[in-house]
Write a protein that holds these residues in place. Structure first.
Motif, mmCIF file in Angstrom:
data_model
loop_
_atom_site.group_PDB
_atom_site.id
_atom_site.type_symbol
_atom_site.label_atom_id
_atom_site.label_comp_id
_atom_site.label_asym_id
_atom_site.label_seq_id
_atom_site.Cartn_x
_atom_site.Cartn_y
_atom_site.Cartn_z
ATOM 1 N N GLN A 1 0.838 -1.206 0.000
ATOM 2 C CA GLN A 1 0.000 0.000 0.000
ATOM 3 C C GLN A 1 0.870 1.251 0.000
ATOM 4 N N LEU A 2 1.952 1.246 0.778
ATOM 5 C CA LEU A 2 2.846 2.404 0.799
ATOM 6 C C LEU A 2 3.503 2.605 -0.565
ATOM 7 N N CYS A 3 3.863 1.503 -1.232
ATOM 8 C CA CYS A 3 4.478 1.604 -2.564
ATOM 9 C C CYS A 3 3.494 2.217 -3.561
ATOM 10 N N LEU A 4 2.261 1.761 -3.551
ATOM 11 C CA LEU A 4 1.253 2.303 -4.465
ATOM 12 C C LEU A 4 0.964 3.767 -4.158
ATOM 13 N N LEU A 5 0.934 4.109 -2.876
ATOM 14 C CA LEU A 5 0.692 5.491 -2.475
ATOM 15 C C LEU A 5 1.851 6.391 -2.901
ATOM 16 N N ASP B 1 -0.295 8.620 -5.683
ATOM 17 C CA ASP B 1 -1.228 8.881 -4.588
ATOM 18 C C ASP B 1 -2.539 9.472 -5.065
ATOM 19 N N SER B 2 -2.536 10.187 -6.188
ATOM 20 C CA SER B 2 -3.771 10.821 -6.662
ATOM 21 C C SER B 2 -4.814 9.785 -7.064
ATOM 22 N N GLU B 3 -4.352 8.624 -7.565
ATOM 23 C CA GLU B 3 -5.299 7.559 -7.926
ATOM 24 C C GLU B 3 -5.541 6.605 -6.770
ATOM 25 N N TYR B 4 -4.477 6.349 -5.990
ATOM 26 C CA TYR B 4 -4.587 5.294 -4.989
ATOM 27 C C TYR B 4 -5.280 5.753 -3.714
ATOM 28 N N LEU B 5 -5.053 6.988 -3.295
ATOM 29 C CA LEU B 5 -5.647 7.448 -2.039
ATOM 30 C C LEU B 5 -7.174 7.382 -2.068
ATOM 31 N N PRO B 6 -7.842 7.774 -3.169
ATOM 32 C CA PRO B 6 -9.311 7.622 -3.203
ATOM 33 C C PRO B 6 -9.770 6.179 -3.032
ATOM 34 N N LEU B 7 -8.966 5.208 -3.538
ATOM 35 C CA LEU B 7 -9.330 3.797 -3.359
ATOM 36 C C LEU B 7 -9.283 3.427 -1.882
ATOM 37 N N LEU B 8 -8.265 3.915 -1.191
ATOM 38 C CA LEU B 8 -8.139 3.635 0.241
ATOM 39 C C LEU B 8 -9.295 4.236 1.024
ATOM 40 N N THR C 1 -2.606 -4.408 -10.150
ATOM 41 C CA THR C 1 -1.979 -5.322 -9.200
ATOM 42 C C THR C 1 -2.620 -5.089 -7.844
ATOM 43 N N THR C 2 -2.245 -5.896 -6.854
ATOM 44 C CA THR C 2 -2.738 -5.691 -5.486
ATOM 45 C C THR C 2 -1.557 -5.416 -4.564
ATOM 46 N N HIS C 3 -1.873 -4.810 -3.432
ATOM 47 C CA HIS C 3 -0.778 -4.529 -2.498
ATOM 48 C C HIS C 3 -0.180 -5.818 -1.945
ATOM 49 N N CYS C 4 -0.959 -6.901 -1.918
ATOM 50 C CA CYS C 4 -0.431 -8.186 -1.456
ATOM 51 C C CYS C 4 0.663 -8.688 -2.402
ATOM 52 N N ASP C 5 0.346 -8.696 -3.715
ATOM 53 C CA ASP C 5 1.329 -9.158 -4.698
ATOM 54 C C ASP C 5 2.542 -8.236 -4.745
ATOM 55 N N LEU C 6 2.295 -6.941 -4.628
ATOM 56 C CA LEU C 6 3.400 -5.989 -4.691
ATOM 57 C C LEU C 6 4.344 -6.170 -3.494
ATOM 58 N N GLY C 7 3.780 -6.353 -2.304
ATOM 59 C CA GLY C 7 4.613 -6.592 -1.131
ATOM 60 C C GLY C 7 5.420 -7.871 -1.258
ATOM 61 N N ALA C 8 4.789 -8.931 -1.786
ATOM 62 C CA ALA C 8 5.501 -10.197 -1.972
ATOM 63 C C ALA C 8 6.643 -10.048 -2.970
#
Length: 724
Positions: free
Chosen positions: A169-173, A177-184, A204-211
């Protein structure tokens, strides 16, 4: 492993799998992304506090960094890069710190703080970061607790996976952030909705990105899987690796202020945890995290003012660190510092200007034999030996004298006030300001007061940053020792001895620090084990004791500090060292008899250990061909109506010769040969005297016995001192 190749749950064919792997390869977060990962400002301030110290405390720094996902991810990424990576990867914050070293960590932390301070964080950002931080810390504590309860030995891996479970989530943010923060914001606490939105909008998902991030660090595969499947349903992971199940349950527990029936059912299905245990763990872990949050000034995640205050505090902390760095660069001997000019006097002027903005100042030095404070406007006393100002050091007729007497920073009233003296007015005019500020200082050899002009802004800055001013002044004070004209020839020999001792202590401290650090690296390589951890803690403590003995050389008159000491544990730890080293090599049998009635007492632990070390070592050396060493404690011994506790050390060697017994505690008297200095027992006697303790010795051809009697000083109820 069942479920290990499921990805997001799709059944991909061979071609699709290759395509998916290519896409994933391109989506691995880069170092540029990691450098932008946000951290909680409140935690960043604490980390900056820790790394800005001259001798940063390794464990304190590790404990603080382990509270923040973003900073932990940065450090571990750098430690696992090709520039720093060793044979074994870094899978914990402790390992990363050991690999990188304090200087590199300091640079990384300051860089991250600067970037974050100049990033725009609105209310939604701040609220997300506060919630994210709490949830990550709860998850980390849960993972560590579950690992311990279920016998999973790699508890540090479990903690790290719990802390980083949502690092994607931090990586996507950080990247969008302009696209991801509204999703959060729209998903709220619904993790499944967030995953669906991430897949649709971000690809992608934050799960896959973290892995993928953990995979890029060449971590254990199961650590990456723990992040990949931390939102999977329990039925999918019931046969998965133990770490995957730990982090999955930790994720569920971290999102609930009240445990749901579903979470209780998952806990029972995965590990057989019952409801009572889960509720107890939930309450304890949430309370622990709440205490940490309270210590950071976080009373609620919904108050944007907290985030704004923290960001202002972060800016102030960065300003202070920048000021300290500028001062250190200007000090003589610093790389890049200007060495031209007029020696120490120029250096003092530069340092005072950089630190406080003082362009005009006067330094009053204490003349101890005369008991006067003296100053010359030319910086040093003139060739005729006459100072421009001479004041009685123990009077309070002027601001300078009052500041020195009270050892406090004092500021004067503006010109014309009734409390100002003629001297104050003269100094004010000389410094060309409406008010004065006096800063008392103490260097290695000199004491005195720096006097400078102060405007309202200067006074306000001091009131707001008192600690910083004191720290800066301590740095500047070291320059006064180098200023010509202020040495006391009568103390030259003593001073040179002191310098040599200080240099020797400093030089010996360096290899001790290296040994300490490499012991920690060795402990980490051997892995977590109750037995090895105990051995290493004893070794660390002994090295620290050597350091304290060396430091006492610089302060021979300092009074010893007492602390709460568990004497039996201290004796047992020391005997363990000798049993497994010197005694084992000489085939010496060790008998340890500890009296369980011996309660903790107030004592100087370092001095006690030094006494015991000398006596046990002597006893072992008296039995080169084997024998028996007996060490015994006694909880209550009455002597002349007074209560003591006793420690007896007995060997079966040849005993002490008569000439040694007759002058037992005299320096230079020894039975060990010319290569020994004969100082051990004299040191023991001095230490025993310092502790108001008694020592006696009996000897025969069947061995020697030392009996130590210590006055019992019980720990008062409610005493906050604890054994370190």
């Amino acid at each position: 492993m069942e479920g290990s190749g499921q990805g997001s749950g799709n059944n991909a064919g061979p071609v699709d799998t290759v395509k998916s792997m290519t896409v994933e390869k391109q989506q691995v977060p880069t170092q540029l992304t990691l450098n932008k990962l946000p951290s909680l400002p409140q935690v960043l301030v604490r980390i900056l506090d820790a790394v800005s110290q001259e001798s940063a405390d390794f464990q304190q720094l590790s404990n603080i960094i382990r509270q923040d996902s973003g900073m932990s991810a940065r450090l571990i990424a750098v430690a696992n890069s090709s520039y720093y990576r060793r044979q074994h990867g870094c899978d914990s914050v402790d390992r990363a710190l050991m690999c990188l070293g304090i200087d590199t960590v300091r640079t990384l932390v300051i860089t991250a703080a600067v970037k974050q301070y100049f990033s725009y964080f609105d209310k939604d950002h701040q609220q997300f970061m506060a919630r994210f931080w709490r949830r990550s810390l709860v998850s980390a504590h849960c993972a560590q607790t579950f690992a311990t309860l279920t016998g999973y030995n790699a508890t540090s891996q479990a903690y790290l996976c719990g802390l980083l479970m949502d690092v994607g989530q931090l990586c996507l943010l950080a990247e969008n952030d302009s696209e991801y923060l509204p999703l959060l914001v729209s998903a709220g606490e619904d993790d499944q909705q967030l995953l669906e939105s991430e897949q649709q909008v971000m690809g992608t998902t934050h799960c896959d990105l973290g892995a993928l991030l953990l995979d890029s660090w060449q971590m254990d595969n199961f650590m990456a899987d723990a992040l990949r499947y931390h939102h999977a349903v329990s039925g999918q992971i019931k046969h998965a690796h133990h770490l995957v199940k730990i982090v999955n349950l930790s994720s569920l527990m971290s999102m609930q202020t009240e445990l749901s029936e579903q979470t209780l059912a998952v806990a029972n299905a995965l590990f057989g945890f019952n409801e009572d245990l889960m509720r107890e763990l939930h309450a304890r872990i949430f309370a622990d995290v709440q205490r940490v949050a309270g210590g950071l000034g976080m009373t609620s995640d919904e108050e944007p003012e907290q985030g704004q205050r923290a960001n202002r505090e972060l800016g102030e902390k960065l300003g202070q660190i920048t000021q300290m760095q500028a001062l250190r660069q200007a000090m003589p001997g610093a790389s890049g510092s200007d060495q031209s000019g007029h020696g120490a006097q120029d250096a003092i002027g530069r340092a005072l200007y950089l630190s406080f903005g003082f362009e005009k100042y006067v330094v009053f030095f204490l003349r101890e034999p005369q008991g006067t404070l003296e100053a010359s406007l030319g910086g040093v006393t003139g060739t005729n030996g006459t100072a421009d100002f001479v004041l009685n050091a123990d009077a309070d007729e002027s601001l300078v004298q009052r500041s020195f007497m009270a050892q406090q920073v004092l500021a004067s009233e503006p010109r014309g006030s009734s409390s100002s003296s003629v001297l104050d007015d003269q100094l004010r005019r000389y410094c060309r300001q409406r008010a004065l500020i006096c800063l008392p200082f103490a260097s290695k050899t000199l004491r005195g007061v720096v006097v400078a002009g102060a405007n309202p802004d200067t006074l306000a800055h001091y009131q707001k940053n008192t600690t910083l001013w004191i720290t800066l002044l301590q740095q500047v004070a070291t320059l006064f020792d180098a200023e010509p004209g202020h040495t006391d020839s009568g103390k030259s020999s003593e001073s040179s001895d002191s310098v040599r001792i200080s240099e020797a202590v400093h030089e010996v401290s360096n290899p001790l620090s290296v040994i300490n650090n490499y012991l920690e690296i060795l402990r980490l390589k051997l892995g977590d084990s109750k037995d090895t951890n105990k051995e290493f803690s004893i070794l660390h403590e002994e090295i620290d004791r050597v350091g304290k003995i060396l430091l006492r050389l610089n302060k021979p008159d300092a009074l010893p500090e007492t602390e709460t000491v568990d004497v039996n544990t201290t004796v047992e730890d020391l005997v363990r060292i000798f049993r497994e080293s010197m005694c084992a090599a000489r085939d010496i049998k060790v008998i340890l008899q500890l009296d369980p009635s011996l309660e903790p007492v107030l004592l100087n632990k370092a001095e006690l250990k030094q006494v015991l070390t000398n006596l046990i070592k002597n006893a072992v050396e008296a039995m080169p061909s084997g024998g028996q060493l007996t060490v015994q404690s006694q909880g209550r011994v009455m002597l002349n109506g007074r209560a003591y506790f006793a420690i007896n050390i007995e060997d079966t060697g040849a005993g002490l010769p008569e000439q040694v017994m007759s002058k037992l505690f005299t320096p230079g008297i020894t039975s060990k040969g010319e290569e020994h200095a004969g100082l051990g027992l004299s040191v023991v006697k001095k230490l025993m005297d310092a502790m108001n303790a008694q020592i006696d010795c009996s000897s025969s051809d069947k061995g020697a016995r030392f009996r130590l009697l210590f006055p019992v000083v019980r720990v008062p109820s409610g005493d906050s001192r604890r054994e370190n």
